[in-house]
Design an enzyme around this catalytic site. Structure first.
Site, short mmCIF file in Angstrom:
data_model
loop_
_atom_site.label_atom_id
_atom_site.label_comp_id
_atom_site.label_asym_id
_atom_site.label_seq_id
_atom_site.Cartn_x
_atom_site.Cartn_y
_atom_site.Cartn_z
N HIS A 1 4.64 8.76 -41.42
CA HIS A 1 4.97 7.71 -42.41
C HIS A 1 6.22 6.94 -41.95
O HIS A 1 6.27 5.71 -42.02
CB HIS A 1 5.22 8.32 -43.79
CG HIS A 1 3.96 8.63 -44.56
ND1 HIS A 1 3.13 7.65 -45.03
CD2 HIS A 1 3.40 9.80 -44.92
CE1 HIS A 1 2.10 8.20 -45.65
NE2 HIS A 1 2.24 9.52 -45.59
N THR B 1 4.99 13.35 -42.63
CA THR B 1 6.13 12.56 -43.10
C THR B 1 6.69 11.72 -41.96
O THR B 1 7.03 10.54 -42.13
CB THR B 1 7.23 13.50 -43.65
OG1 THR B 1 6.67 14.30 -44.69
CG2 THR B 1 8.41 12.72 -44.19
ZN LIG Z 1 7.21 17.90 -42.57
#
Ligand SMILES: [Zn+2]
Ligand SMILES: [Zn+2]
Length: 338
Positions: free
Chosen positions: A42, A39
């Site tokens: 990202h 994440t």
């Molecule tokens: Zn994570």
């Protein structure tokens, strides 16, 4: 105090921020470790600019020590804690259904709101979970991804004797494999990165390496029936195309990876074998508690997954290296190092 700020795509800056103070219901944390995950990569690439503000502080996999806590909160100075990084409304349909982690107004600390990449951090005490002394500081920083894995495995109802195939052997895929194995399943993980393959094999996990036909492997491995559960943890189109081809009649496909683009899925086996496909995103408090139990007892070894520790000042460089692939599994920011 030191903190790291997101300055826009591919730019983090480590600098100073004013010392926070604890508001009502908050404890002041002395942050010790923060994990970097997919994440965060990202975010680094600018994919989550609609959620992460410029100047925002990321980090949602946090281990800390309490510097001060309100009286009667159940927490005290010196307690070792992990942060469940979620803020939810408590009144929407999801919250009322018992899925507050999927709240329609969900905010993730470290994405939508400031996170752990700062030396001191004020956090509501209802977001804190104590960890036992038997869990090292590094291991404690892996409890957030392990809670993801315990949730995924529980939701997919993996049980003793199942054959489980995991597409993608990064930290989450590896943890799903380890938790599934602990539940008594046979586990194989499909992975291409040589460093990760070696690490997974070192943990005693079976790996389907590059150049192997995964569908043929799954059939040979299960006497032609197909696996009970397949987890999609790659975010990769090739794995998505194959995931329904490896599962048995009435088996389960669990989509764990973040897919920001539509993908081609072979729906014929979905129909022909009456498969179940579901998504698996975050966790309940029970998933966290199971994660802490499994790691603290040694049932799930998380230490070997930590491939590198870097100081806050190296966040930018760490992100660039993680993005380039190579010999990387779990990278931790050590807030106590320079
Ligand atoms: Zn994570
Ligand atoms: Zn809600």
């Amino acid at each position: 105090m030191r903190a790291s700020f997101y300055e826009g795509a591919r730019r983090f800056r480590t600098g100073t921020a004013p010392e926070p103070s604890a508001g009502a219901g908050e404890a002041l944390l002395h942050v010790k470790r923060v994990g970097i995950c997919g994440t965060d990569l990202h975010i680094f690439q600018g994919h989550l600019d609609h959620r992460v503000p410029k100047g925002g502080i990321i980090g949602h996999e946090t281990f800390a020590e309490i510097a001060e806590a309100p009286a009667q909160s159940g927490f005290a100075k010196g307690d070792r804690v992990v942060v469940e990084p979620l803020r939810f409304c408590g009144t929407c349909r999801a919250c009322q259904m018992g899925a507050s982690f999927l709240c329609y107004k969900l905010q993730v600390l470290g994405v939508d709101a400031p996170g752990g990449m700062q030396e001191r951090w004020a956090v509501k005490t209802d977001r804190l979970i104590k960890v036992p002394a038997s869990l090292s500081d590094d291991d404690a920083a892996v409890m957030e991804p392990l809670a993801i894995a315990t949730h995924d495995v529980t939701r997919a109802e993996v049980k003793k004797g199942d054959a489980v195939l995991v597409f993608g052997g990064g930290p989450i895929g590896a943890l799903i494999g380890l938790v599934s194995r602990h539940r008594g399943a046979r586990v194989a993980i499909s992975e291409v990165n040589p460093f990760r393959i070696e690490l997974l094999r070192g943990l005693g996990l079976e790996v389907v390496g590059p150049g192997t036909d995964v569908v043929k492997f799954a059939n040979d491995w299960t006497g032609g029936e197909g696996v009970d559960v397949a987890f999609e943890v790659t975010g990769n189109a090739a794995a998505v195309r194959l995931m329904t081809d490896v599962v048995r009649v009435w088996g389960t496909v669990s989509v764990v990876a973040i897919h920001s683009e539509p993908m081609m899925v072979n729906l014929y086996p979905m129909f022909a074998r009456e498969l179940t496909m579901h998504g698996s995103r975050l966790y309940t408090r029970a998933d966290w508690e199971e994660a802490i139990r499994l790691a603290a007892s040694g049932a799930v070894p998380v230490g070997p997954l930590v491939s590198r520790k870097i100081p806050l000042e190296a966040l930018q460089e760490g992100m660039e290296q993680a993005l380039a692939g190579g010999p990387v599994m779990k990278v931790l920011i050590d807030l106590t190092a320079r």
